[in-house]
Design a protein around this motif. Structure first.
Motif, PDB file in Angstrom:
ATOM      1  N   LEU A 282       0.837  -1.202   0.000  1.00 26.58           N
ATOM      2  CA  LEU A 282       0.000   0.000   0.000  1.00 26.58           C
ATOM      3  C   LEU A 282       0.872   1.254   0.000  1.00 26.58           C
ATOM      4  N   ILE A 283       1.941   1.222   0.765  1.00 22.61           N
ATOM      5  CA  ILE A 283       2.875   2.355   0.772  1.00 22.61           C
ATOM      6  C   ILE A 283       3.523   2.509  -0.602  1.00 22.61           C
ATOM      7  N   TYR A 284       3.822   1.383  -1.250  1.00 23.03           N
ATOM      8  CA  TYR A 284       4.370   1.417  -2.609  1.00 23.03           C
ATOM      9  C   TYR A 284       3.397   2.124  -3.552  1.00 23.03           C
ATOM     10  N   PHE A 285       2.113   1.794  -3.456  1.00 25.95           N
ATOM     11  CA  PHE A 285       1.117   2.431  -4.317  1.00 25.95           C
ATOM     12  C   PHE A 285       0.978   3.920  -3.989  1.00 25.95           C
ATOM     13  N   ILE A 286       1.126   4.276  -2.731  1.00 26.96           N
ATOM     14  CA  ILE A 286       1.107   5.699  -2.353  1.00 26.96           C
ATOM     15  C   ILE A 286       2.270   6.429  -3.018  1.00 26.96           C
ATOM     16  N   ASN A 287       3.453   5.879  -2.895  1.00 24.08           N
ATOM     17  CA  ASN A 287       4.641   6.523  -3.459  1.00 24.08           C
ATOM     18  C   ASN A 287       4.584   6.579  -4.988  1.00 24.08           C
ATOM     19  N   GLN A 288       4.102   5.521  -5.607  1.00 21.59           N
ATOM     20  CA  GLN A 288       3.999   5.507  -7.066  1.00 21.59           C
ATOM     21  C   GLN A 288       2.919   6.471  -7.557  1.00 21.59           C
ATOM     22  N   SER A 289       1.856   6.622  -6.788  1.00 24.23           N
ATOM     23  CA  SER A 289       0.823   7.604  -7.145  1.00 24.23           C
ATOM     24  C   SER A 289       1.409   9.009  -7.131  1.00 24.23           C
ATOM     25  N   GLU A 290       2.213   9.280  -6.128  1.00 23.18           N
ATOM     26  CA  GLU A 290       2.882  10.583  -6.019  1.00 23.18           C
ATOM     27  C   GLU A 290       3.727  10.855  -7.269  1.00 23.18           C
ATOM     28  N   GLN A 291       4.471   9.852  -7.707  1.00 24.44           N
ATOM     29  CA  GLN A 291       5.321  10.008  -8.888  1.00 24.44           C
ATOM     30  C   GLN A 291       4.487  10.110 -10.171  1.00 24.44           C
ATOM     31  N   ALA A 292       3.442   9.293 -10.258  1.00 29.34           N
ATOM     32  CA  ALA A 292       2.681   9.168 -11.503  1.00 29.34           C
ATOM     33  C   ALA A 292       1.965  10.459 -11.890  1.00 29.34           C
ATOM     34  N   ILE A 293       1.510  11.217 -10.914  1.00 26.82           N
ATOM     35  CA  ILE A 293       0.709  12.402 -11.243  1.00 26.82           C
ATOM     36  C   ILE A 293       1.546  13.659 -11.438  1.00 26.82           C
ATOM     37  N   ARG A 294       2.850  13.542 -11.272  1.00 24.35           N
ATOM     38  CA  ARG A 294       3.711  14.694 -11.538  1.00 24.35           C
ATOM     39  C   ARG A 294       3.664  15.039 -13.022  1.00 24.35           C
ATOM     40  N   GLY A 295       3.487  16.296 -13.299  1.00 19.25           N
ATOM     41  CA  GLY A 295       3.407  16.734 -14.686  1.00 19.25           C
ATOM     42  C   GLY A 295       1.998  16.872 -15.208  1.00 19.25           C
ATOM     43  N   LEU A 296       1.007  16.359 -14.449  1.00 15.38           N
ATOM     44  CA  LEU A 296      -0.380  16.546 -14.863  1.00 15.38           C
ATOM     45  C   LEU A 296      -0.801  18.001 -14.636  1.00 15.38           C
ATOM     46  N   PRO A 297      -1.734  18.506 -15.428  1.00 14.10           N
ATOM     47  CA  PRO A 297      -2.305  19.822 -15.094  1.00 14.10           C
ATOM     48  C   PRO A 297      -3.017  19.735 -13.747  1.00 14.10           C
ATOM     49  N   ASP A 298      -3.044  20.836 -13.012  1.00 13.38           N
ATOM     50  CA  ASP A 298      -3.687  20.855 -11.688  1.00 13.38           C
ATOM     51  C   ASP A 298      -3.084  19.782 -10.781  1.00 13.38           C
ATOM     52  N   GLN A 299      -1.772  19.717 -10.761  1.00 19.43           N
ATOM     53  CA  GLN A 299      -1.069  18.656 -10.041  1.00 19.43           C
ATOM     54  C   GLN A 299      -1.470  18.589  -8.571  1.00 19.43           C
ATOM     55  N   HIS A 300      -1.637  19.758  -7.950  1.00 25.38           N
ATOM     56  CA  HIS A 300      -2.005  19.767  -6.530  1.00 25.38           C
ATOM     57  C   HIS A 300      -3.361  19.093  -6.308  1.00 25.38           C
ATOM     58  N   PHE A 301      -4.285  19.310  -7.243  1.00 25.76           N
ATOM     59  CA  PHE A 301      -5.605  18.689  -7.122  1.00 25.76           C
ATOM     60  C   PHE A 301      -5.470  17.171  -7.075  1.00 25.76           C
ATOM     61  N   HIS A 302      -4.676  16.619  -7.962  1.00 25.61           N
ATOM     62  CA  HIS A 302      -4.519  15.169  -8.031  1.00 25.61           C
ATOM     63  C   HIS A 302      -3.797  14.622  -6.801  1.00 25.61           C
ATOM     64  N   HIS A 303      -2.868  15.397  -6.253  1.00 22.10           N
ATOM     65  CA  HIS A 303      -2.261  15.018  -4.981  1.00 22.10           C
ATOM     66  C   HIS A 303      -3.334  14.935  -3.898  1.00 22.10           C
ATOM     67  N   TYR A 304      -4.187  15.951  -3.866  1.00 23.20           N
ATOM     68  CA  TYR A 304      -5.220  15.987  -2.836  1.00 23.20           C
ATOM     69  C   TYR A 304      -6.179  14.811  -2.957  1.00 23.20           C
ATOM     70  N   ILE A 305      -6.403  14.342  -4.201  1.00 21.35           N
ATOM     71  CA  ILE A 305      -7.319  13.222  -4.405  1.00 21.35           C
ATOM     72  C   ILE A 305      -6.827  11.981  -3.677  1.00 21.35           C
ATOM     73  N   TYR A 306      -5.594  11.557  -3.950  1.00 23.79           N
ATOM     74  CA  TYR A 306      -5.151  10.310  -3.318  1.00 23.79           C
ATOM     75  C   TYR A 306      -4.877  10.511  -1.831  1.00 23.79           C
ATOM     76  N   GLN A 307      -4.478  11.721  -1.434  1.00 23.93           N
ATOM     77  CA  GLN A 307      -4.282  11.979  -0.009  1.00 23.93           C
ATOM     78  C   GLN A 307      -5.625  12.027   0.718  1.00 23.93           C
ATOM     79  N   GLY A 308      -6.641  12.580   0.039  1.00 18.15           N
ATOM     80  CA  GLY A 308      -7.982  12.593   0.618  1.00 18.15           C
ATOM     81  C   GLY A 308      -8.568  11.199   0.724  1.00 18.15           C
ATOM     82  N   LEU A 309      -8.291  10.352  -0.264  1.00 16.00           N
ATOM     83  CA  LEU A 309      -8.749   8.963  -0.201  1.00 16.00           C
ATOM     84  C   LEU A 309      -8.167   8.254   1.017  1.00 16.00           C
ATOM     85  N   LEU A 310      -6.872   8.445   1.225  1.00 16.49           N
ATOM     86  CA  LEU A 310      -6.225   7.847   2.403  1.00 16.49           C
ATOM     87  C   LEU A 310      -6.893   8.322   3.684  1.00 16.49           C
TER      88      LEU A 310
END
Length: 361
Positions: A282-310
């Protein structure tokens, strides 16, 4: 977490509570009234219960409507209708006596018809005795299609939407068949996958196919005036699948372990050899999610999504029922970072429990 991060996170939380959740509830209220009009008693029961017990799915998914800008209400209409189909069909398959994969695929064909924009009338119930839903499922499909037809650049996202929906449908068919056949069928889907991460197991892949987050993300972005290019659509697809979507559904299975064991239902977290390995992955998926969404538009929003899910899943009282819950929660909150802990604390502070239906209607 600096002051700018704090203010941005607080703004997102306030918008979610004051705007998107009430809008989702308004849409859900309409679909609940339609569900109560279904002539067939079994179909009516499953439709009503799927909304009353799973409203938090549409409420949470509705956050993505914020990406649509001025067209956020149109995006919300699609998200709630699509999630309502997902939850309704999941209930029908869960409560089915036949365990017939042909029936399950026919039901879920409705989710592909949406993205193909087909106007041909189909009987999704053709392989089951319960037939008359009073046009409920067909109306849900038509509402979704109406929103997609308004998009000037729909072709840019169509391919990725069909890929995501097809994976989701395969999962729903394979996980509901005769218990002795489920794992073998899921493994075969995994072996056909295009994954490049060799560490991912068949049950982690299956979990990733079970999320609708990337679909909501793509449709919401496409509602913007500028829309998306096909390259941008592919980037979002690859950012969300498998890591963000996998994290989403693994967390869902994490908190349902005791309930699923009691009911004899398939739970992907049960396939980890021990709690330590499960937490590590699960920690691996957290870390990979952090890496995967870098470069997306509205990057902070996507960070908040997976952090909010947690934050949301780890707040659920069901998490306290699982073995070693305190250690697991502590490790996952730490891996999620300061914003995850902020959201987690905030949810406790305002007692925002999205799974309570009295917050919906």
């Amino acid at each position: 977490m600096n002051e700018q991060d704090y203010r941005s996170a607080l703004r997102l939380a306030k918008t979610g509570i004051k705007r998107t959740i009430p809008a989702a509830n308004q849409e859900l209220s309409y679909w609940l009234s339609r569900a109560k009009q279904i002539p067939n008693p079994h179909l009516r029961k499953q439709a009503v219960e799927s909304i009353e017990s799973k409203a938090f799915h549409a409420q949470g998914g509705g956050i993505y409507a914020m990406l649509a800008g001025d067209k956020w209400r149109e995006a919300m209409t699609f998200i709630v209708a699509y999630q309502t189909i997902s939850d309704y069909l999941d209930n029908l398959c869960d409560r089915s006596d036949s365990l017939d994969p042909i029936d399950f695929r026919s039901l879920h064909q409705s989710m592909l018809v949406i993205f193909n924009l087909s106007t041909e009338k189909e009987n999704y119930y053709q392989y089951r005795g319960d037939q008359d839903d009073g046009g409920y499922l067909a109306e849900l499909v038509e509402v979704c299609q109406k929103q997609l037809r308004q998009l000037t650049n729909y072709t840019a996202i169509k391919e990725d939407l069909i890929k995501l929906a097809s994976k989701y449908i395969d999962l729903q068919v394979d996980k509901h068949v005769v218990p002795d056949e489920r794992v073998e069928r899921l493994i075969k889907q995994f072996e056909k996958s295009e994954l490049t991460d060799s560490s991912i197991t068949w049950y982690e892949y299956a979990a990733a196919t079970g999320s609708t987050l990337a679909i909501f993300c793509l449709v919401s972005y496409a509602h913007r005036q500028v829309g998306l290019t096909q390259a941008e659509s592919h980037q979002i697809y690859q950012s969300y699948f498998p890591y963000v979507q996998g994290l989403h559904i693994l967390l869902d299975y994490l908190i349902d372990q005791v309930e699923d064991k009691r009911e004899g239902d398939l739970n992907f977290c049960s396939y980890y050899p021990n709690d330590e390995k499960m937490t590590e992955r699960l920690i691996y998926f957290i870390n990979q999610s952090e890496q995967a969404i870098r470069g997306l538009p509205d990057q902070h929003f996507h960070h908040y999504i997976y952090q909010g899910l947690l934050a949301l899943y780890l707040k659920d009282p069901k998490v306290n029922q699982i073995k070693n819950s305190k250690q697991i929660k502590r490790a996952l909150l730490k891996a999620g970072g300061a914003r995850t802990r902020f959201f987690h604390f905030g949810l406790h502070l305002i007692d925002l429990d999205l799974k309570k239906t009295d917050q919906v209607f």
